[in-house]
Scaffold this motif. Structure first.
Motif, PDB file in Angstrom:
ATOM      1  N   THR A   1       0.822  -1.209   0.000  1.00  0.00           N
ATOM      2  CA  THR A   1       0.000   0.000   0.000  1.00  0.00           C
ATOM      3  C   THR A   1       0.863   1.269   0.000  1.00  0.00           C
ATOM      4  O   THR A   1       0.341   2.356   0.117  1.00  0.00           O
TER       5      THR A   1
ATOM      6  N   SER B   1       2.785   4.346  -1.270  1.00  0.00           N
ATOM      7  CA  SER B   1       2.701   5.186  -2.455  1.00  0.00           C
ATOM      8  C   SER B   1       3.455   6.472  -2.177  1.00  0.00           C
ATOM      9  O   SER B   1       3.767   6.791  -1.042  1.00  0.00           O
TER      10      SER B   1
ATOM     11  N   ASN C   1       9.864  13.035  -4.202  1.00  0.00           N
ATOM     12  CA  ASN C   1       8.921  11.916  -4.202  1.00  0.00           C
ATOM     13  C   ASN C   1       8.580  11.465  -2.786  1.00  0.00           C
ATOM     14  O   ASN C   1       8.811  10.315  -2.414  1.00  0.00           O
TER      15      ASN C   1
ATOM     16  N   ASP D   1       6.764  10.160   0.616  1.00  0.00           N
ATOM     17  CA  ASP D   1       5.743   9.156   0.893  1.00  0.00           C
ATOM     18  C   ASP D   1       4.413   9.829   1.197  1.00  0.00           C
ATOM     19  O   ASP D   1       4.362  10.871   1.858  1.00  0.00           O
ATOM     20  N   SER D   2       3.337   9.218   0.740  1.00  0.00           N
ATOM     21  CA  SER D   2       1.995   9.724   1.016  1.00  0.00           C
ATOM     22  C   SER D   2       1.468   9.095   2.303  1.00  0.00           C
ATOM     23  O   SER D   2       1.809   7.969   2.637  1.00  0.00           O
TER      24      SER D   2
END
Length: 114
Positions: A24, A26, A50, A52-53
Motif C-alpha cells: 500500500t 505510495s 517523491n 511518501d503519502s
C-alpha cells in the motif's frame, strides 16, 4: 493425471498469491520545495523528492532549530498539508494543491501528502 496435478498446482499458487498482503506504499511524485535559514543566517532551499503519502514528514532542517521553514512550493502530484508544529501537530495548518506556491509569510515544520 498429469493435467490434474498441473491444475492443482496452478490453483494453489493463485490462492497463495491472493492471501499475500498487497503493498500500500505510495508516493507523491515530484518535489516539495521550501526555504529555511541556515546556521549562518543565510536563506537556503530545501526539498523533499517523491515524498511518501499518508505519513507525516518533519522538515529536516527545522528539527532542533528555533526557526521554521517558509515559502512552501508543492510541485508534487498530491495535495500537501503543512503544519506550523512538528509531527503534523497543532491547529495551524494550510493545504497546498499540486503546483501551488505560498509566499514567505507561511511557516512550516512538518507536512503530510494525501
Amino acid at each position: 493425471m498429469r493435467l490434474r496435478k498441473t491444475l492443482t498446482a496452478a490453483l494453489g499458487a493463485l490462492l497463495l498469491s491472493a492471501a499475500l498482503p498487497a503493498s500500500t506504499a505510495s508516493a507523491a511524485i515530484g518535489d516539495f520545495q521550501y526555504t529555511y535559514v541556515g546556521l549562518n543566517g543565510i536563506r537556503l532551499q530545501g526539498e523533499l523528492n517523491n515524498p511518501d503519502s499518508g505519513q507525516c514528514i518533519n522538515i529536516p532542517e527545522t528539527v532542533g532549530s528555533a526557526l521554521p521553514a517558509l515559502a512552501p512550493r508543492n510541485y508534487t502530484t498530491a495535495p500537501a498539508t503543512v503544519f506550523l508544529e512538528a509531527d503534523c501537530d497543532g491547529d495551524v495548518y494550510r493545504t497546498l494543491a499540486p503546483g501551488q506556491r505560498l509566499g514567505n509569510s507561511l511557516r512550516l515544520r512538518s507536512v503530510i501528502f494525501s
